[in-house]
Scaffold this motif. Structure first.
Motif, short mmCIF file in Angstrom:
data_model
loop_
_atom_site.label_atom_id
_atom_site.label_comp_id
_atom_site.label_asym_id
_atom_site.label_seq_id
_atom_site.Cartn_x
_atom_site.Cartn_y
_atom_site.Cartn_z
N ASP A 240 -2.06 2.66 -4.90
CA ASP A 240 -1.81 4.04 -4.49
C ASP A 240 -3.08 4.85 -4.65
OD1 ASP A 240 0.86 5.75 -3.84
OD2 ASP A 240 -0.70 6.99 -4.76
N GLY B 240 7.38 2.04 -1.13
CA GLY B 240 6.50 1.03 -1.71
C GLY B 240 6.98 0.58 -3.09
N SER C 69 8.73 20.13 -2.83
CA SER C 69 10.00 20.01 -2.11
C SER C 69 9.94 18.85 -1.14
CB SER C 69 10.24 21.30 -1.32
OG SER C 69 10.05 22.41 -2.13
N ARG C 70 10.41 17.73 -1.57
CA ARG C 70 10.54 16.62 -0.61
C ARG C 70 12.00 16.17 -0.64
NH1 ARG C 70 5.84 12.48 -0.24
NH2 ARG C 70 6.65 12.36 1.88
N PRO D 128 14.38 16.45 8.53
CA PRO D 128 15.17 16.29 7.29
C PRO D 128 16.67 16.46 7.50
CG PRO D 128 13.33 17.80 6.95
CD PRO D 128 13.42 17.56 8.42
N VAL E 228 0.86 -1.19 0.00
CA VAL E 228 0.00 0.00 0.00
C VAL E 228 0.89 1.23 0.00
CG1 VAL E 228 -1.88 1.22 1.15
CG2 VAL E 228 -1.71 -1.29 1.32
N ASP F 230 7.95 6.06 6.01
CA ASP F 230 7.36 7.09 6.86
C ASP F 230 6.14 6.59 7.64
OD1 ASP F 230 9.24 8.87 5.97
OD2 ASP F 230 7.81 10.38 5.27
N ALA G 1 2.63 3.90 -3.29
CA ALA G 1 3.69 3.87 -4.34
C ALA G 1 4.58 5.09 -4.20
CB ALA G 1 3.05 3.78 -5.72
N ALA H 284 19.01 13.63 6.38
CA ALA H 284 18.49 12.89 5.22
C ALA H 284 18.25 11.42 5.55
CB ALA H 284 19.46 13.04 4.04
N GLN I 140 12.94 14.12 -5.33
CA GLN I 140 12.22 12.87 -5.05
C GLN I 140 11.39 12.41 -6.25
OE1 GLN I 140 10.71 12.48 -1.08
NE2 GLN I 140 9.06 11.14 -1.66
N TYR J 196 7.57 23.83 6.65
CA TYR J 196 7.31 22.56 7.31
C TYR J 196 7.75 22.57 8.77
CZ TYR J 196 12.28 21.44 6.66
OH TYR J 196 13.64 21.46 6.70
C1 LIG Z 1 11.04 18.93 3.24
C2 LIG Z 1 11.47 17.52 3.25
C3 LIG Z 1 12.77 17.20 2.89
C4 LIG Z 1 13.18 15.88 2.94
N1 LIG Z 1 14.47 15.56 2.58
C5 LIG Z 1 14.87 14.29 2.61
C6 LIG Z 1 16.16 13.93 2.13
O1 LIG Z 1 16.91 14.78 1.65
N2 LIG Z 1 16.52 12.62 2.19
C7 LIG Z 1 15.68 11.66 2.68
O2 LIG Z 1 16.08 10.50 2.74
N3 LIG Z 1 14.43 11.97 3.08
C8 LIG Z 1 14.00 13.24 3.05
N4 LIG Z 1 12.71 13.55 3.38
C9 LIG Z 1 11.80 12.46 3.79
C10 LIG Z 1 11.19 11.73 2.58
O3 LIG Z 1 10.50 12.62 1.75
C11 LIG Z 1 10.25 10.65 3.11
O4 LIG Z 1 10.91 9.91 4.11
C12 LIG Z 1 9.80 9.69 1.99
O5 LIG Z 1 8.94 10.31 1.09
C13 LIG Z 1 9.05 8.50 2.61
O6 LIG Z 1 8.67 7.64 1.60
P1 LIG Z 1 7.42 6.65 1.80
O7 LIG Z 1 7.34 5.87 0.54
O8 LIG Z 1 7.56 5.96 3.10
O9 LIG Z 1 6.16 7.61 1.97
P2 LIG Z 1 5.53 8.66 0.94
O10 LIG Z 1 6.57 9.22 0.05
O11 LIG Z 1 4.73 9.59 1.74
O12 LIG Z 1 4.56 7.77 0.03
C14 LIG Z 1 3.36 7.23 0.54
C15 LIG Z 1 2.46 6.85 -0.62
O13 LIG Z 1 1.30 6.22 -0.10
C16 LIG Z 1 0.16 6.70 -0.78
N5 LIG Z 1 -0.99 6.50 0.13
C17 LIG Z 1 -1.28 7.17 1.26
N6 LIG Z 1 -2.41 6.70 1.81
C18 LIG Z 1 -2.84 5.69 1.02
C19 LIG Z 1 -3.97 4.83 1.06
N7 LIG Z 1 -4.88 4.88 2.04
N8 LIG Z 1 -4.12 3.90 0.09
C20 LIG Z 1 -3.22 3.82 -0.94
N9 LIG Z 1 -2.13 4.64 -1.02
C21 LIG Z 1 -1.95 5.55 -0.06
C22 LIG Z 1 0.50 8.15 -1.08
O14 LIG Z 1 -0.25 8.68 -2.18
C23 LIG Z 1 1.97 8.05 -1.43
O15 LIG Z 1 2.17 7.81 -2.80
C24 LIG Z 1 12.28 14.86 3.34
C25 LIG Z 1 10.96 15.19 3.67
C26 LIG Z 1 10.56 16.50 3.61
C27 LIG Z 1 9.14 16.84 3.95
#
Ligand SMILES: Cc1cc2nc3c(=O)[nH]c(=O)nc-3n(C[C@H](O)[C@H](O)[C@H](O)COP(=O)(O)OP(=O)(O)OC[C@H]3O[C@@H](n4cnc5c(N)ncnc54)[C@H](O)[C@@H]3O)c2cc1C
Length: 557
Positions: free
Chosen positions: A67, A49, A76-77, A331, A43, A324, A45, A334, A138, A304
């Motif tokens: 997704d 994921g 900005s992520r 951040p 769950v 996450d 992408a 990283a 990202q 943020y």
């Molecule tokens: C300002 C900022 C700067 C950052 N800089 C860094 C960096 O330099 N280096 C680093 O390593 N990290 C950094 N991060 C952290 C990084 O962005 C996150 O850790 C990363 O995006 C986590 O990935 P994820 O796949 O766990 O979650 P996410 O990227 O949040 O993806 C979750 C996915 O789940 C989907 N979803 C949500 N709910 C549902 C549902 N009910 N059903 C189906 N799909 C769903 C969403 O649409 C999304 O596509 C930063 C974050 C921020 C905010």
């Protein structure tokens, strides 16, 4: 765009990942009389994921990837992707486009007011295929992962499929999924919850994350400008152009620069996001630099806040949390996406082994324990950095300011300055999957460590890299030397009769770095998990010892 069209377009034309919209396609499962059953449903992408789905598909496990959205991340992520993440992307078959597009860097500089206090080098030694870090937006990372996923027929990506309920039933989890055509249900042997910091699955299972929320705000401005700051991480404490706060500068691809301005808790986030308030801040930075007067335009801005927290347990029955959804950090360092990618690679081979009935489901408990421990390490590092950047009391501020002043002249004080300790993979010292050393070794390749890279000579005489030679999906063995000792180790491995990818590394000048990094002698043998972590090592293994270590690494004993 359909995902298969993305695969066809990849490499032929530049794709604007920020504008890419994926088609919702109804699936036969939505019309089925009874919920269809799948071995793994992932769950979310996001980067975690997508990486997990690719890893599972490479292990021949069919995956449904759901997704709720139909776009990649925008704005900005994450930008800083670590050497380990690049090594994981290499194993997933998409490391090269990341490395090619990303801005490689390894040096950080720390300033107080206008003076440089010190600099650091995150990878002072040569002999690694990948740099310490690349900066890469990202949406590029997700785009390259989505392209790779599109090339793997075992991945069934379903956009605009939002999970709205999960129930744990005997032998499976039952998911309810909302789509533009209405809801439908799926059964999954295992569910990987990679649905981000606001994880719906976490809430649906009645779970919470615990930790600290920080009372500070940061403005992120992604700015396009033709300037020639070096590809380094620059961090200012209390600069003249932004007094009493901190500022961080990073170069990204496409002439974009990431600037983080600390604002303080009382800042008004809506007002701070307005271009008329951001432009003077960027102008002040540029005018204090050699690029006074340089033109720039604003690509994206956001304000943020952040928290350092995690779920108490990453496994809840048949639902495993990663990225996450499971943990969050600031951040600085990283450690968000980078640690999430390590979750994904830890989970993938374990799910595959359990599904093949090669391992009991206790192996999945080791996923939770190993990655909870890694999350604690990341949270500790992130919290310390945040406490230094944003002191919580007057006493802490006095201490911080004194350290910064002393750091101008004294080495000991520089070690106390903390603008973020950047992501390195956790060494899983206490993992139950490790076999304790019986032989004496020096160096860092202890059981639980991620295997170090080193240059190697390939069988056709070309130069290559050690990590690229390891199996992408199976246990590997490194045997050092070519003499009688190595032959004895190879005989023991043959007698153990296990599905291992064996790589022999000669003890010659061309492989001196590999030998040094692994403290290798003739016959030295390392057993590596599919996620490239050392799980056992010997000076001269026996077949029984290798079998026992292999069984332990699969939680069979
Ligand atoms: C300002 C900022 C700067 C950052 N800089 C860094 C960096 O330099 N280096 C680093 O390593 N990290 C950094 N991060 C952290 C990084 O962005 C996150 O850790 C990363 O995006 C986590 O990935 P994820 O796949 O766990 O979650 P996410 O990227 O949040 O993806 C979750 C996915 O789940 C989907 N979803 C949500 N709910 C549902 C549902 N009910 N059903 C189906 N799909 C769903 C969403 O649409 C999304 O596509 C930063 C974050 C921020 C905010």
């Amino acid at each position: 765009m359909k995902l298969d069209a993305l695969a066809a377009a990849a490499g032929q034309q530049p794709i604007d990942y920020q504008k890419l919209v994926f088609d919702y396609r109804p699936h036969a499962d939505q019309r089925a009389a009874a919920p269809a059953r799948h071995p793994v449903v992932v769950v979310g992408a996001g980067p975690v994921g997508l990486a997990l789905a690719i890893d599972l598909a490479q292990q021949q496990v069919p995956v449904v990837l759901l997704d709720n959205d139909h776009k990649l991340s925008t704005g900005s992520r994450a930008i800083c992707f670590s050497k380990r993440s690049l090594e994981i992307f290499d194993r997933l078959g998409c490391g090269q486009p990341m490395a090619d597009k990303g801005v490689s860097w390894k040096v950080g500089r720390v300033f107080l007011r206008g003076d440089e206090l010190y600099s650091f080098d995150l990878l002072p030694e040569d002999g690694h295929a990948r740099p310490a870090f690349v900066n890469l937006q990202q949406y590029y990372v997700e785009g390259f992962l989505a392209e790779r996923a599109a090339a793997l027929p075992l991945i069934d990506v379903r956009w605009q499929n939002k999970v709205i309920d999960v129930v744990q039933e005997e032998g499976h989890a039952l998911l309810t999924i909302e789509t533009p055509d209405g809801p439908y249900a799926l059964q999954a042997d295992w569910v990987a919850a990679c649905d981000g910091s606001r994880s719906a699955l976490r809430q649906l299972l009645g779970q919470e994350s615990h930790g600290r929320v920080f009372r500070d705000r940061f403005l992120i401005a992604d700015v396009k400008m033709e300037v020639d700051f070096p590809a380094e991480r620059w961090f200012w404490f209390d600069p003249d152009f932004h007094r009493n706060q901190s500022v961080l500068l990073h170069r990204q691809p496409d002439g974009v620069w990431r600037i983080d301005f600390q604002l303080g808790w009382d800042a008004d986030p809506e007002a701070e996001k307005r271009p008329e308030n951001i432009m003077p801040r960027v102008r002040a930075l540029l005018d204090a630099s050699p690029f006074k007067g340089a033109e720039f335009s604003l690509e994206w801005a956001s304000v943020y806040t952040f928290a350092c927290q995690r779920m108490d347990a990453f496994r809840h029955g048949r639902v495993l949390f990663a990225g996450d959804a499971a943990h969050g950090v600031s951040p600085f360092g990283a450690r968000g996406a980078n640690s999430g990618l390590q979750d994904a690679e830890n989970l993938a081979w374990k799910l595959a082994a359990v599904l093949r009935a090669q391992a009991p489901d206790a192996l999945l408990d080791s996923y939770a324990r190993e990655r909870e421990m890694a999350a604690d390490e990341n949270i500790l590092n992130s919290t310390r950095a945040t406490d230094f950047i944003t002191p919580k009391s007057e006493v802490s501020r006095l201490f911080r300011d004194a350290v910064l002043r002393l750091a101008r002249r004294h080495e000991f004080a520089r070690r106390l300055v903390n603008s973020g300790r950047l992501s390195v993979p956790a060494t899983l010292h206490d993992s139950v999957l490790n076999t304790v050393d019986v032989d004496a070794f020096d160096g860092r390749m202890v059981p639980g460590a991620v295997a170090a890279d080193a240059p190697v000579v390939l069988s056709d005489g070309r130069a290559g890299w050690l990590l690229h030679r390891l199996g992408a999906t199976q246990f590997s063995v490194l045997v050092f030397g070519e003499g009688a000792g190595a032959q004895a180790s190879l005989s023991a491995l043959a007698e153990a009769d296990l599905p291992l990818q064996v790589e022999c590394v000669p003890l010659d000048a061309a492989h001196a770095l590999a030998a040094a990094r692994y403290d290798a002698q003739e016959g030295t043998t390392y057993l590596l998990r599919p996620d490239q972590h050392v799980c056992a090592r010997w000076r001269r293994p026996t077949a029984a010892a290798v079998r026992a270590a292999y069984d332990r690494a699969l939680a069979r004993i």
